[in-house]
Design a protein around this motif. Structure first.
Motif, PDB file in Angstrom:
ATOM      1  N   VAL A  29      38.488  41.828  46.230  1.00 53.76           N
ATOM      2  CA  VAL A  29      38.405  41.430  44.952  1.00 53.76           C
ATOM      3  C   VAL A  29      39.525  42.175  44.360  1.00 53.76           C
ATOM      4  O   VAL A  29      39.578  43.296  44.511  1.00 53.76           O
ATOM      5  N   GLU A  30      40.095  41.463  43.299  1.00 48.83           N
ATOM      6  CA  GLU A  30      41.172  41.929  42.302  1.00 48.83           C
ATOM      7  C   GLU A  30      40.655  42.353  40.792  1.00 48.83           C
ATOM      8  O   GLU A  30      39.824  41.446  40.227  1.00 48.83           O
ATOM      9  N   ALA A  31      41.050  43.277  40.444  1.00 54.27           N
ATOM     10  CA  ALA A  31      41.106  43.502  38.764  1.00 54.27           C
ATOM     11  C   ALA A  31      42.414  44.065  38.279  1.00 54.27           C
ATOM     12  O   ALA A  31      43.190  44.827  38.962  1.00 54.27           O
ATOM     13  N   THR A  32      42.667  43.575  37.006  1.00 52.80           N
ATOM     14  CA  THR A  32      44.017  44.155  36.605  1.00 52.80           C
ATOM     15  C   THR A  32      44.025  45.201  35.733  1.00 52.80           C
ATOM     16  O   THR A  32      45.239  45.856  35.402  1.00 52.80           O
ATOM     17  N   ASP A  33      43.122  46.007  35.468  1.00 55.29           N
ATOM     18  CA  ASP A  33      42.631  47.133  34.932  1.00 55.29           C
ATOM     19  C   ASP A  33      41.301  47.536  34.812  1.00 55.29           C
ATOM     20  O   ASP A  33      40.422  46.883  35.507  1.00 55.29           O
ATOM     21  N   GLY A  34      41.028  48.881  34.425  1.00 58.22           N
ATOM     22  CA  GLY A  34      39.743  49.590  34.371  1.00 58.22           C
ATOM     23  C   GLY A  34      38.810  48.675  33.973  1.00 58.22           C
ATOM     24  O   GLY A  34      37.342  48.788  34.456  1.00 58.22           O
ATOM     25  N   LEU A  35      38.862  48.055  32.739  1.00 58.37           N
ATOM     26  CA  LEU A  35      38.037  47.303  31.841  1.00 58.37           C
ATOM     27  C   LEU A  35      37.536  46.091  32.853  1.00 58.37           C
ATOM     28  O   LEU A  35      36.386  45.912  32.949  1.00 58.37           O
ATOM     29  N   GLN A  36      38.413  45.425  33.245  1.00 55.81           N
ATOM     30  CA  GLN A  36      38.024  44.248  34.346  1.00 55.81           C
ATOM     31  C   GLN A  36      37.247  44.771  35.436  1.00 55.81           C
ATOM     32  O   GLN A  36      36.360  44.029  36.125  1.00 55.81           O
ATOM     33  N   ILE A  40      33.414  43.694  36.775  1.00 54.65           N
ATOM     34  CA  ILE A  40      33.208  43.355  38.274  1.00 54.65           C
ATOM     35  C   ILE A  40      32.316  44.041  39.005  1.00 54.65           C
ATOM     36  O   ILE A  40      31.254  43.577  39.399  1.00 54.65           O
ATOM     37  N   LEU A  41      32.185  45.399  38.724  1.00 58.60           N
ATOM     38  CA  LEU A  41      31.064  46.346  39.400  1.00 58.60           C
ATOM     39  C   LEU A  41      29.930  46.154  38.770  1.00 58.60           C
ATOM     40  O   LEU A  41      28.836  46.116  39.236  1.00 58.60           O
ATOM     41  N   LYS A  42      29.679  45.712  37.619  1.00 59.27           N
ATOM     42  CA  LYS A  42      28.453  45.145  36.841  1.00 59.27           C
ATOM     43  C   LYS A  42      27.795  43.959  37.388  1.00 59.27           C
ATOM     44  O   LYS A  42      26.474  43.607  37.653  1.00 59.27           O
ATOM     45  N   ASN A  43      28.638  43.150  37.865  1.00 53.74           N
ATOM     46  CA  ASN A  43      28.194  41.646  38.458  1.00 53.74           C
ATOM     47  C   ASN A  43      28.275  41.617  40.042  1.00 53.74           C
ATOM     48  O   ASN A  43      27.917  40.371  40.526  1.00 53.74           O
TER      49      ASN A  43
END
Length: 122
Positions: A29-36, A40-43
């Motif tokens: 899974v990809e994320a562009t920054d810590g907030l994103q 993702i970690l919550k869901n």
């Protein structure tokens, strides 16, 4: 193993994901920054986070700190990727309870060794 790759640079994410796929890790899974990444970690169920240190919005150290403070994810392995090699930065990362880190540029062998080391800890 489901891996979350967090980096603001699309090329770096692409390179890292290709290395992971060559090492037979397919669930990425990809994320562009810590907030994103936190969203993702919550869901989603994630087994490992590989994050860059320097990113806009929320950097890797702040992300690591948020993960360690969250009781649900406190033990989640986090691998930090950075071009920083100053002893001060490395100490900050270690003190934040990172599971491991890789200095850029790195080879697939270095990544594989870190992943094997983390897998043996579980």
């Amino acid at each position: 193993m489901r891996i979350l790759v967090v980096d603001d640079m699309p090329l770096m994410r692409h390179v890292l994901i290709n290395m992971l796929r060559q090492l037979d890790y397919k669930d990425i899974v990809e994320a562009t920054d810590g907030l994103q990444a936190l969203t993702i970690l919550k869901n989603q169920l994630i087994d490992l986070v590989i994050t860059d240190l320097h990113m806009p919005k929320m950097d890797g150290l702040t992300l690591l700190d948020a993960i360690r403070k969250d009781t649900e994810h406190a033990q989640l392995p986090v691998l930090m990727v950075t071009c920083e090699d100053s002893s001060e930065t490395v100490k900050k990362i270690i003190n934040a309870k990172v599971s491991g880190f890789i200095i850029k540029p790195f080879s697939m062998n270095v990544l594989s060794a870190q992943l094997t080391r983390l897998a043996n800890k579980v």
